[in-house]
Write a protein that holds these residues in place. Structure first.
Motif, PDB file in Angstrom:
ATOM      1  N   THR A   1       3.714  -2.947   9.129  1.00 46.81           N
ATOM      2  CA  THR A   1       5.013  -1.958   9.060  1.00 46.81           C
ATOM      3  C   THR A   1       4.527  -0.747   8.468  1.00 46.81           C
ATOM      4  O   THR A   1       5.623   0.105   8.837  1.00 46.81           O
ATOM      5  CB  THR A   1       5.810  -3.052   7.807  1.00 46.81           C
ATOM      6  OG1 THR A   1       6.196  -4.478   8.755  1.00 46.81           O
ATOM      7  CG2 THR A   1       6.994  -2.265   8.807  1.00 46.81           C
ATOM      8  N   LEU A   2       3.230  -0.998   7.896  1.00 50.83           N
ATOM      9  CA  LEU A   2       3.173   0.357   6.565  1.00 50.83           C
ATOM     10  C   LEU A   2       2.394   0.928   7.005  1.00 50.83           C
ATOM     11  O   LEU A   2       1.900   2.291   7.447  1.00 50.83           O
ATOM     12  CB  LEU A   2       3.072  -0.091   5.267  1.00 50.83           C
ATOM     13  CG  LEU A   2       3.585  -0.850   4.637  1.00 50.83           C
ATOM     14  CD1 LEU A   2       2.801  -1.169   3.286  1.00 50.83           C
ATOM     15  CD2 LEU A   2       5.023  -0.166   4.197  1.00 50.83           C
ATOM     16  N   GLN A   3       2.096   0.509   9.089  1.00 48.02           N
ATOM     17  CA  GLN A   3       0.900   1.515   9.722  1.00 48.02           C
ATOM     18  C   GLN A   3       1.584   3.478   9.617  1.00 48.02           C
ATOM     19  O   GLN A   3       3.004   3.279  10.508  1.00 48.02           O
ATOM     20  CB  GLN A   3       1.084   1.016  11.335  1.00 48.02           C
ATOM     21  CG  GLN A   3       0.016   1.907  12.171  1.00 48.02           C
ATOM     22  CD  GLN A   3      -1.440   1.845  11.414  1.00 48.02           C
ATOM     23  OE1 GLN A   3      -1.703   1.367  10.969  1.00 48.02           O
ATOM     24  NE2 GLN A   3      -2.442   3.418  11.768  1.00 48.02           N
TER      25      GLN A   3
ATOM     26  N   ALA B   1       3.726   6.182  -2.202  1.00 46.88           N
ATOM     27  CA  ALA B   1       3.490   7.176  -3.223  1.00 46.88           C
ATOM     28  C   ALA B   1       2.722   6.053  -4.374  1.00 46.88           C
ATOM     29  O   ALA B   1       3.219   5.282  -4.676  1.00 46.88           O
ATOM     30  CB  ALA B   1       5.087   7.571  -3.971  1.00 46.88           C
ATOM     31  N   THR B   2       1.776   6.230  -4.778  1.00 42.40           N
ATOM     32  CA  THR B   2       1.375   6.049  -5.943  1.00 42.40           C
ATOM     33  C   THR B   2       0.113   5.924  -7.406  1.00 42.40           C
ATOM     34  O   THR B   2       0.216   7.732  -6.852  1.00 42.40           O
ATOM     35  CB  THR B   2      -0.059   4.611  -5.620  1.00 42.40           C
ATOM     36  OG1 THR B   2      -0.459   3.859  -6.386  1.00 42.40           O
ATOM     37  CG2 THR B   2      -0.594   5.333  -4.790  1.00 42.40           C
ATOM     38  N   SER B   3       0.639   5.728  -8.311  1.00 41.53           N
ATOM     39  CA  SER B   3      -0.814   6.462  -9.452  1.00 41.53           C
ATOM     40  C   SER B   3      -2.319   5.354  -8.588  1.00 41.53           C
ATOM     41  O   SER B   3      -3.248   5.912  -9.849  1.00 41.53           O
ATOM     42  CB  SER B   3      -0.280   6.232 -10.790  1.00 41.53           C
ATOM     43  OG  SER B   3       0.993   6.542 -10.603  1.00 41.53           O
ATOM     44  N   TYR B   4      -2.610   4.722  -7.994  1.00 41.05           N
ATOM     45  CA  TYR B   4      -3.932   3.863  -7.442  1.00 41.05           C
ATOM     46  C   TYR B   4      -4.424   4.567  -6.410  1.00 41.05           C
ATOM     47  O   TYR B   4      -4.491   3.169  -5.954  1.00 41.05           O
ATOM     48  CB  TYR B   4      -3.097   2.200  -8.099  1.00 41.05           C
ATOM     49  CG  TYR B   4      -2.801   2.741  -9.753  1.00 41.05           C
ATOM     50  CD1 TYR B   4      -3.920   2.448 -10.711  1.00 41.05           C
ATOM     51  CD2 TYR B   4      -1.484   2.535 -10.085  1.00 41.05           C
ATOM     52  CE1 TYR B   4      -3.483   2.040 -11.917  1.00 41.05           C
ATOM     53  CE2 TYR B   4      -0.679   2.679 -11.245  1.00 41.05           C
ATOM     54  CZ  TYR B   4      -1.997   1.611 -12.456  1.00 41.05           C
ATOM     55  OH  TYR B   4      -1.453   2.136 -13.921  1.00 41.05           O
ATOM     56  N   PRO B   5      -4.049   5.307  -6.074  1.00 37.22           N
ATOM     57  CA  PRO B   5      -4.857   5.471  -4.420  1.00 37.22           C
ATOM     58  C   PRO B   5      -5.795   4.853  -4.517  1.00 37.22           C
ATOM     59  O   PRO B   5      -6.164   4.550  -2.843  1.00 37.22           O
ATOM     60  CB  PRO B   5      -5.064   7.502  -4.602  1.00 37.22           C
ATOM     61  CG  PRO B   5      -5.375   7.703  -6.390  1.00 37.22           C
ATOM     62  CD  PRO B   5      -4.704   6.459  -7.171  1.00 37.22           C
TER      63      PRO B   5
ATOM     64  N   PHE C   1      -6.987  -1.353  -0.485  1.00 42.52           N
ATOM     65  CA  PHE C   1      -6.100  -2.964   0.076  1.00 42.52           C
ATOM     66  C   PHE C   1      -5.213  -2.549   1.426  1.00 42.52           C
ATOM     67  O   PHE C   1      -6.051  -3.590   2.843  1.00 42.52           O
ATOM     68  CB  PHE C   1      -4.681  -3.091  -1.006  1.00 42.52           C
ATOM     69  CG  PHE C   1      -3.867  -3.948  -0.114  1.00 42.52           C
ATOM     70  CD1 PHE C   1      -3.995  -5.988   0.154  1.00 42.52           C
ATOM     71  CD2 PHE C   1      -2.719  -3.712   0.655  1.00 42.52           C
ATOM     72  CE1 PHE C   1      -3.055  -6.473   0.206  1.00 42.52           C
ATOM     73  CE2 PHE C   1      -1.844  -4.472   1.109  1.00 42.52           C
ATOM     74  CZ  PHE C   1      -2.238  -5.560   0.242  1.00 42.52           C
ATOM     75  N   LEU C   2      -5.508  -1.098   1.648  1.00 44.94           N
ATOM     76  CA  LEU C   2      -4.891  -1.051   2.750  1.00 44.94           C
ATOM     77  C   LEU C   2      -6.009  -1.036   4.179  1.00 44.94           C
ATOM     78  O   LEU C   2      -6.060  -1.803   5.668  1.00 44.94           O
ATOM     79  CB  LEU C   2      -4.723   0.278   3.631  1.00 44.94           C
ATOM     80  CG  LEU C   2      -2.477   0.300   2.414  1.00 44.94           C
ATOM     81  CD1 LEU C   2      -2.876   1.992   2.130  1.00 44.94           C
ATOM     82  CD2 LEU C   2      -1.878  -0.157   2.706  1.00 44.94           C
ATOM     83  N   THR C   3      -6.970  -0.745   3.686  1.00 35.38           N
ATOM     84  CA  THR C   3      -7.976  -0.879   4.710  1.00 35.38           C
ATOM     85  C   THR C   3      -8.642  -2.471   5.250  1.00 35.38           C
ATOM     86  O   THR C   3      -9.005  -2.895   5.988  1.00 35.38           O
ATOM     87  CB  THR C   3      -9.448  -0.375   3.670  1.00 35.38           C
ATOM     88  OG1 THR C   3      -9.408   1.016   3.918  1.00 35.38           O
ATOM     89  CG2 THR C   3     -11.149  -0.055   4.946  1.00 35.38           C
TER      90      THR C   3
ATOM     91  N   ALA D   1      -2.006   4.180   5.921  1.00 34.68           N
ATOM     92  CA  ALA D   1      -1.329   5.205   5.811  1.00 34.68           C
ATOM     93  C   ALA D   1      -1.414   5.741   5.143  1.00 34.68           C
ATOM     94  O   ALA D   1      -2.308   6.229   4.930  1.00 34.68           O
ATOM     95  CB  ALA D   1      -0.787   4.237   4.801  1.00 34.68           C
ATOM     96  N   ASP D   2      -1.238   7.508   4.984  1.00 37.01           N
ATOM     97  CA  ASP D   2      -0.462   8.350   4.158  1.00 37.01           C
ATOM     98  C   ASP D   2      -0.183   7.829   2.327  1.00 37.01           C
ATOM     99  O   ASP D   2       0.957   7.897   2.431  1.00 37.01           O
ATOM    100  CB  ASP D   2       0.725   9.183   4.553  1.00 37.01           C
ATOM    101  CG  ASP D   2       0.536  10.572   4.047  1.00 37.01           C
ATOM    102  OD1 ASP D   2      -0.705  10.954   3.512  1.00 37.01           O
ATOM    103  OD2 ASP D   2       1.293  11.781   4.010  1.00 37.01           O
TER     104      ASP D   2
END
Ligand SMILES: Nc1ncnc2c1ncn2[C@@H]1O[C@H](COP(=O)(O)OP(=O)(O)OP(=O)(O)O)[C@@H](O)[C@H]1O
Ligand SMILES: O=P(O)(O)OC[C@H]1O[C@H](OP(=O)(O)OP(=O)(O)O)[C@H](O)[C@@H]1O
Ligand SMILES: [Mg+2]
Length: 283
Positions: free
Chosen positions: A107-109, A114-118, A124-126, A132-133
């Protein structure tokens, strides 16, 4: 002298100071002083922002430090980790607005997060094959969806109350974290010896916290049934009571099995069960 870096003020501070004190180390700490020396152990304590601790330890500015695994791994310095400390447990989670549609991580595709942990988020996303942006911000992350800065957030969660207060819903766990002791990888022999001493003391504190000392009375006829319930460190101590045919049993019980064992002890005929906290446990 070994130099320890801990968080000046925040979610790690209190338990870090408590652990050092439980290791029998005394020092004076005031909020304004950013450096202090222990009075009874060759230890200097630096009070820093938590994000700076892994870098300082990697560079040898501090020899050892206490930091959250989330910060350590985000900074790519997990190789410094020496020991999990069991406090400041939390998770890095993805959350979306309460009413937003969410099926699974896909769903996040194409969405903004927003995060402080890019780095942790990107990894995780990979691993899920999602692109995602990522918007990196340094704090107040939970505000992002409500001000239109991002569709989702990835931030630290413990009780979940910050998410709820900001109208957010936790949807995925990205990373589980707790405080860890970290150390520079090129400590000299003397500093390494001091680190080993600290580790020995920390282990004694941790073991004690997980254990309870149990004292109970039982008729001698019940001992064969009770004995296997109380293996203790080696085996229970059995002392005869003044009353004929009765004994007192003493042992150490692990906190995780505690209630289960107490129930079985009662069923086996134990009486007058006392449970006492243990301060230190060695061996
Ligand atoms: N709610 C929480 N419950 C338990 N542990 C937490 C919680 N929030 C954060 N932590 C852990 O404690 C660490 C420090 O959190 P804190 O919120 O104090 O950091 P900070 O605001 O970045 O502090 P600093 O001012 O030192 O940079 C986090 O990196 C995490 O490992
Ligand atoms: O799930 P909860 O129990 O609500 O905890 C989560 C919150 O705790 C931390 O912030 P903290 O309160 O330490 O403040 P900070 O943002 O100033 O670091 C973290 O950044 C979350 O915002
Ligand atoms: Mg910080």
């Amino acid at each position: 002298m070994i130099r320890l870096a801990i968080q000046k003020s925040g979610r790690l501070s209190e338990d870090s100071l408590k652990l050092i004190r439980e290791c029998g180390i005394s020092f004076i700490s005031t909020t304004s002083k950013l450096k202090t020396e222990a009075t009874n152990f060759p230890l200097e304590i630096l009070f820093l922002r938590d994000d700076d601790i892994p870098g300082y330890v990697a560079d040898g500015v501090a020899d050892i430090g206490i930091v959250g695994q989330n910060v350590l791994v985000e900074e790519g310095l997990q190789q410094l980790s020496v020991k999990n400390l069991g406090f400041s447990k939390c998770r890095l989670s993805l959350a979306v607005s309460k009413g937003a549609e969410y099926h699974d991580v896909t769903t996040l595709q194409g969405k903004s997060i927003a995060t402080s942990y890019p780095n942790l988020l990107q990894e995780f996303l990979t691993s899920k094959g999602v692109e995602a942006d990522i918007h990196t911000i340094s704090g107040s992350v939970e505000i992002a969806p409500s001000i239109g800065l991002a569709d989702a957030v990835c931030d630290i969660v413990s009780s979940g109350s910050t998410l709820i207060s900001n109208g957010l819903r936790e949807v995925e766990t990205v990373f589980k974290s707790e405080a860890v002791l970290i150390a520079n990888q090129n400590l000299d022999q003397e500093k390494n010896r001091l680190l080993q001493q600290l580790l020995f003391r920390m282990e004694a504190v941790q073991k004690a916290q997980k254990s309870k000392y149990v004292v109970l009375n039982a008729p001698n006829s019940a001992i064969p049934q009770i004995k296997p319930l109380l293996p203790g460190i080696k085996s229970p101590t059995i002392i005869p009571l003044a009353e004929e045919g009765w004994s007192s049993l003493h042992s150490v019980v692990n906190e995780d099995d505690f209630w289960d064992i107490i129930q079985k002890l009662k069923e086996a005929g134990a009486e007058g069960i006392l449970v006492v906290p243990i301060e230190k446990m060695i061996g």
